[in-house]
Design a protein around this motif. Structure first.
Motif, PDB file in Angstrom:
ATOM      1  N   VAL A  93       0.863  -1.182   0.000  1.00  0.00           N
ATOM      2  CA  VAL A  93       0.000   0.000   0.000  1.00  0.00           C
ATOM      3  C   VAL A  93       0.901   1.233   0.000  1.00  0.00           C
ATOM      4  O   VAL A  93       1.597   1.491   0.995  1.00  0.00           O
ATOM      5  N   PRO A  94       0.927   2.008  -1.077  1.00  0.00           N
ATOM      6  CA  PRO A  94       1.898   3.103  -1.191  1.00  0.00           C
ATOM      7  C   PRO A  94       1.703   4.231  -0.190  1.00  0.00           C
ATOM      8  O   PRO A  94       2.626   5.009   0.051  1.00  0.00           O
ATOM      9  N   GLY A  95       0.530   4.312   0.400  1.00  0.00           N
ATOM     10  CA  GLY A  95       0.308   5.351   1.406  1.00  0.00           C
ATOM     11  C   GLY A  95       0.586   4.884   2.817  1.00  0.00           C
ATOM     12  O   GLY A  95       0.390   5.646   3.777  1.00  0.00           O
ATOM     13  N   ASN A  96       1.073   3.645   2.965  1.00  0.00           N
ATOM     14  CA  ASN A  96       1.310   3.089   4.296  1.00  0.00           C
ATOM     15  C   ASN A  96       2.705   2.473   4.356  1.00  0.00           C
ATOM     16  O   ASN A  96       2.935   1.369   3.856  1.00  0.00           O
ATOM     17  N   ARG A  97       3.638   3.172   4.967  1.00  0.00           N
ATOM     18  CA  ARG A  97       5.016   2.693   5.069  1.00  0.00           C
ATOM     19  C   ARG A  97       5.101   1.359   5.797  1.00  0.00           C
ATOM     20  O   ARG A  97       5.992   0.541   5.533  1.00  0.00           O
ATOM     21  N   LYS A  98       4.156   1.113   6.705  1.00  0.00           N
ATOM     22  CA  LYS A  98       4.173  -0.132   7.474  1.00  0.00           C
ATOM     23  C   LYS A  98       3.856  -1.351   6.615  1.00  0.00           C
ATOM     24  O   LYS A  98       4.058  -2.490   7.050  1.00  0.00           O
ATOM     25  N   SER A  99       3.351  -1.141   5.406  1.00  0.00           N
ATOM     26  CA  SER A  99       3.049  -2.273   4.531  1.00  0.00           C
ATOM     27  C   SER A  99       4.302  -2.804   3.836  1.00  0.00           C
ATOM     28  O   SER A  99       4.232  -3.817   3.132  1.00  0.00           O
ATOM     29  N   LEU A 100       5.446  -2.142   4.058  1.00  0.00           N
ATOM     30  CA  LEU A 100       6.701  -2.586   3.465  1.00  0.00           C
ATOM     31  C   LEU A 100       7.487  -3.463   4.441  1.00  0.00           C
ATOM     32  O   LEU A 100       7.586  -3.145   5.628  1.00  0.00           O
ATOM     33  N   PRO A 101       8.085  -4.548   3.968  1.00  0.00           N
ATOM     34  CA  PRO A 101       9.030  -5.295   4.808  1.00  0.00           C
ATOM     35  C   PRO A 101      10.207  -4.397   5.188  1.00  0.00           C
ATOM     36  O   PRO A 101      10.543  -3.440   4.466  1.00  0.00           O
TER      37      PRO A 101
ATOM     38  N   CYS B 146       6.836   8.937  -6.224  1.00  0.00           N
ATOM     39  CA  CYS B 146       5.788   8.430  -7.107  1.00  0.00           C
ATOM     40  C   CYS B 146       4.394   8.699  -6.552  1.00  0.00           C
ATOM     41  O   CYS B 146       3.464   9.026  -7.300  1.00  0.00           O
ATOM     42  N   THR B 147       4.245   8.546  -5.240  1.00  0.00           N
ATOM     43  CA  THR B 147       2.907   8.625  -4.655  1.00  0.00           C
ATOM     44  C   THR B 147       2.281  10.005  -4.776  1.00  0.00           C
ATOM     45  O   THR B 147       1.051  10.126  -4.710  1.00  0.00           O
ATOM     46  N   GLN B 148       3.080  11.021  -4.984  1.00  0.00           N
ATOM     47  CA  GLN B 148       2.492  12.351  -5.170  1.00  0.00           C
ATOM     48  C   GLN B 148       1.668  12.416  -6.450  1.00  0.00           C
ATOM     49  O   GLN B 148       0.854  13.326  -6.634  1.00  0.00           O
ATOM     50  N   TYR B 149       1.859  11.432  -7.344  1.00  0.00           N
ATOM     51  CA  TYR B 149       1.097  11.377  -8.586  1.00  0.00           C
ATOM     52  C   TYR B 149       0.013  10.301  -8.569  1.00  0.00           C
ATOM     53  O   TYR B 149      -0.690  10.104  -9.554  1.00  0.00           O
ATOM     54  N   ILE B 150      -0.120   9.566  -7.448  1.00  0.00           N
ATOM     55  CA  ILE B 150      -1.115   8.508  -7.346  1.00  0.00           C
ATOM     56  C   ILE B 150      -2.333   9.058  -6.609  1.00  0.00           C
ATOM     57  O   ILE B 150      -2.224   9.562  -5.494  1.00  0.00           O
ATOM     58  N   GLU B 151      -3.502   8.942  -7.236  1.00  0.00           N
ATOM     59  CA  GLU B 151      -4.694   9.587  -6.684  1.00  0.00           C
ATOM     60  C   GLU B 151      -5.190   8.931  -5.396  1.00  0.00           C
ATOM     61  O   GLU B 151      -5.659   9.614  -4.490  1.00  0.00           O
ATOM     62  N   ASP B 152      -5.109   7.624  -5.307  1.00  0.00           N
ATOM     63  CA  ASP B 152      -5.583   6.938  -4.120  1.00  0.00           C
ATOM     64  C   ASP B 152      -4.470   6.041  -3.582  1.00  0.00           C
ATOM     65  O   ASP B 152      -4.269   4.927  -4.057  1.00  0.00           O
ATOM     66  N   ASN B 153      -3.742   6.536  -2.589  1.00  0.00           N
ATOM     67  CA  ASN B 153      -2.611   5.807  -2.034  1.00  0.00           C
ATOM     68  C   ASN B 153      -3.027   4.671  -1.106  1.00  0.00           C
ATOM     69  O   ASN B 153      -2.177   3.978  -0.541  1.00  0.00           O
ATOM     70  N   ARG B 154      -4.347   4.452  -0.967  1.00  0.00           N
ATOM     71  CA  ARG B 154      -4.820   3.337  -0.151  1.00  0.00           C
ATOM     72  C   ARG B 154      -4.992   2.073  -0.989  1.00  0.00           C
ATOM     73  O   ARG B 154      -5.158   0.991  -0.425  1.00  0.00           O
ATOM     74  N   ARG B 155      -4.977   2.219  -2.295  1.00  0.00           N
ATOM     75  CA  ARG B 155      -5.122   1.072  -3.176  1.00  0.00           C
ATOM     76  C   ARG B 155      -3.815   0.307  -3.284  1.00  0.00           C
ATOM     77  O   ARG B 155      -2.729   0.893  -3.250  1.00  0.00           O
ATOM     78  N   VAL B 156      -3.901  -1.009  -3.417  1.00  0.00           N
ATOM     79  CA  VAL B 156      -2.715  -1.842  -3.546  1.00  0.00           C
ATOM     80  C   VAL B 156      -1.991  -1.533  -4.855  1.00  0.00           C
ATOM     81  O   VAL B 156      -2.607  -1.458  -5.921  1.00  0.00           O
ATOM     82  N   CYS B 157      -0.680  -1.315  -4.762  1.00  0.00           N
ATOM     83  CA  CYS B 157       0.188  -1.170  -5.924  1.00  0.00           C
ATOM     84  C   CYS B 157       1.246  -2.279  -5.856  1.00  0.00           C
ATOM     85  O   CYS B 157       1.232  -3.106  -4.937  1.00  0.00           O
ATOM     86  N   TYR B 158       2.193  -2.273  -6.805  1.00  0.00           N
ATOM     87  CA  TYR B 158       3.089  -3.418  -6.942  1.00  0.00           C
ATOM     88  C   TYR B 158       4.526  -2.932  -7.129  1.00  0.00           C
ATOM     89  O   TYR B 158       4.815  -2.134  -8.025  1.00  0.00           O
ATOM     90  N   LEU B 159       5.415  -3.425  -6.271  1.00  0.00           N
ATOM     91  CA  LEU B 159       6.773  -2.928  -6.190  1.00  0.00           C
ATOM     92  C   LEU B 159       7.778  -3.952  -6.722  1.00  0.00           C
ATOM     93  O   LEU B 159       7.729  -5.127  -6.362  1.00  0.00           O
ATOM     94  N   THR B 160       8.656  -3.470  -7.589  1.00  0.00           N
ATOM     95  CA  THR B 160       9.765  -4.285  -8.092  1.00  0.00           C
ATOM     96  C   THR B 160      11.067  -3.560  -7.775  1.00  0.00           C
ATOM     97  O   THR B 160      11.223  -2.387  -8.116  1.00  0.00           O
TER      98      THR B 160
ATOM     99  N   ARG C 257      10.733  -0.142  -9.813  1.00  0.00           N
ATOM    100  CA  ARG C 257       9.505   0.028 -10.599  1.00  0.00           C
ATOM    101  C   ARG C 257       8.307  -0.045  -9.662  1.00  0.00           C
ATOM    102  O   ARG C 257       8.246  -0.897  -8.768  1.00  0.00           O
ATOM    103  N   LEU C 258       7.365   0.849  -9.874  1.00  0.00           N
ATOM    104  CA  LEU C 258       6.117   0.840  -9.131  1.00  0.00           C
ATOM    105  C   LEU C 258       4.974   0.785 -10.145  1.00  0.00           C
ATOM    106  O   LEU C 258       4.812   1.702 -10.954  1.00  0.00           O
ATOM    107  N   VAL C 259       4.214  -0.297 -10.111  1.00  0.00           N
ATOM    108  CA  VAL C 259       3.049  -0.463 -10.980  1.00  0.00           C
ATOM    109  C   VAL C 259       1.807  -0.134 -10.172  1.00  0.00           C
ATOM    110  O   VAL C 259       1.580  -0.704  -9.093  1.00  0.00           O
ATOM    111  N   THR C 260       1.003   0.791 -10.668  1.00  0.00           N
ATOM    112  CA  THR C 260      -0.194   1.206  -9.943  1.00  0.00           C
ATOM    113  C   THR C 260      -1.349   0.242 -10.219  1.00  0.00           C
ATOM    114  O   THR C 260      -1.274  -0.640 -11.070  1.00  0.00           O
ATOM    115  N   SER C 261      -2.425   0.402  -9.480  1.00  0.00           N
ATOM    116  CA  SER C 261      -3.655  -0.332  -9.747  1.00  0.00           C
ATOM    117  C   SER C 261      -4.398   0.370 -10.884  1.00  0.00           C
ATOM    118  O   SER C 261      -4.279   1.587 -11.043  1.00  0.00           O
ATOM    119  N   PRO C 262      -5.185  -0.366 -11.668  1.00  0.00           N
ATOM    120  CA  PRO C 262      -5.463  -1.787 -11.516  1.00  0.00           C
ATOM    121  C   PRO C 262      -4.576  -2.657 -12.414  1.00  0.00           C
ATOM    122  O   PRO C 262      -4.128  -2.219 -13.469  1.00  0.00           O
TER     123      PRO C 262
END
Length: 294
Positions: free
Chosen positions: A54-62, A75-89, A249-254
């Motif tokens: 979850v890009p708006g929640n630092r605690k969701s990262l290992p 990146c998150t400054q350009y993501i409209e809903d930071n509560r949605r699951v995104c995908y990190l590489t 790389r950060l892939v946004t939803s959906p």
């Protein structure tokens, strides 16, 4: 054969926006450099692919990935809903001269159609509410509707596989963010595929479109780029060897599907908001849907 080849090229060209928009306010913008001089943390042999978080929640990262939080915030400054699951590489590895760290060859991150990727039987049994997220931005909703089933009488189910989408409505909406610490190892092209059906091959391969795409742009170290999932790009061979390349790389939803055999589960328990697929997507073996763990 010459006539057939000419017809194919004409058809492919009709499905590509190959002239870079004159203004960044154009909704068909294929890529945009968002920042320069991005600094990377000290490498630690990290290798995660499409890990849900979850890009708006630092605690969701290992813990090991928290040092990348600064780049994520870019990146998150350009993501409209930071509560949605995104995908990190994140890939940190030593590269040899003349070798690509990531997947070589010209491709789009959207693999194209379900039919072209051996997923048509799975998608035939998927209900619309399973692939249409509960909350979508106006831009994403528009793009999703454009990619809905193109099905005629007697035709198979050509469902488009979304991989972050990506539009430009005064600012990036959805899409994909990329940056690395090595210059001239990523190239993006000033083109956007309008309709992948019959144009983009399996797993997004579009090497055959290279002559139609215009001159590509190689990225400098630390250049943060935004692209759509239908923007052709490629990983280039390193011009020098023996260096650790750090790729982000950060892939946004959906996204439509999450390939379990090729992706990293999040030990924090964050699940992908996508249809989970089991099997090797690079082989000719059968792919199946995984119902557990969603």
């Amino acid at each position: 054969w010459k006539k057939i080849w000419a017809y194919l090229r004409e058809f492919w060209a009709s499905q590509i926006i190959s002239i870079f928009p004159k203004t960044v306010m154009d909704e068909n913008l294929p890529y945009l450099i968002l920042d320069r001089g991005i600094e990377f943390p000290k490498p630690d042999n990290i290798n995660v692919n499409m890990m849900p978080f979850v890009p708006g929640n630092r605690k969701s990262l290992p813990y090991r990935l928290k040092k990348y939080w600064g780049i994520i915030r870019k990146c998150t400054q350009y993501i409209e809903d930071n509560r949605r699951v995104c995908y990190l590489t994140i890939q940190e590895s030593c590269v040899d001269k003349g070798v690509s760290q990531r997947r070589p060859g010209l491709h789009t991150d959207s693999p194209g159609t379900a039919e072209a990727n051996g997923l048509d039987e799975i998608f035939k049994n998927i209900k619309e509410h399973e692939t249409l997220p509960a909350k979508m931005t106006m831009g994403s909703e528009k793009k999703f509707q454009q990619r809905k089933l193109h099905k005629g009488k007697g035709e198979p189910n050509f469902t488009y596989i979304d991989w972050g989408l990506g539009d430009f409505f005064k600012k990036p909406v959805g899409g994909i963010f990329m940056v690395s610490n090595m210059s001239n190892t990523t190239e993006v092209f000033p083109a956007k595929i309008l309709n992948p059906k019959g144009v983009v091959n399996r797993l997004g391969d579009c090497e055959h479109l290279r002559p139609l795409l215009g001159k590509g742009r190689t990225l400098d170290a630390g250049e943060l780029v935004w692209i759509t999932d239908l923007t052709p790009h490629e990983s280039l061979p390193a011009s020098v060897g023996g260096r650790v390349r750090q790729y982000f790389r950060l892939v946004t939803s959906p996204i439509s599907v999450w390939y379990a055999d090729h992706s990293t589960p999040n030990p924090k328990g964050i699940k992908p908001e996508a249809i989970i697929i089991k099997g090797n997507k690079f082989s000719s073996g059968k792919l199946v849907r995984q119902f557990t763990g969603k």
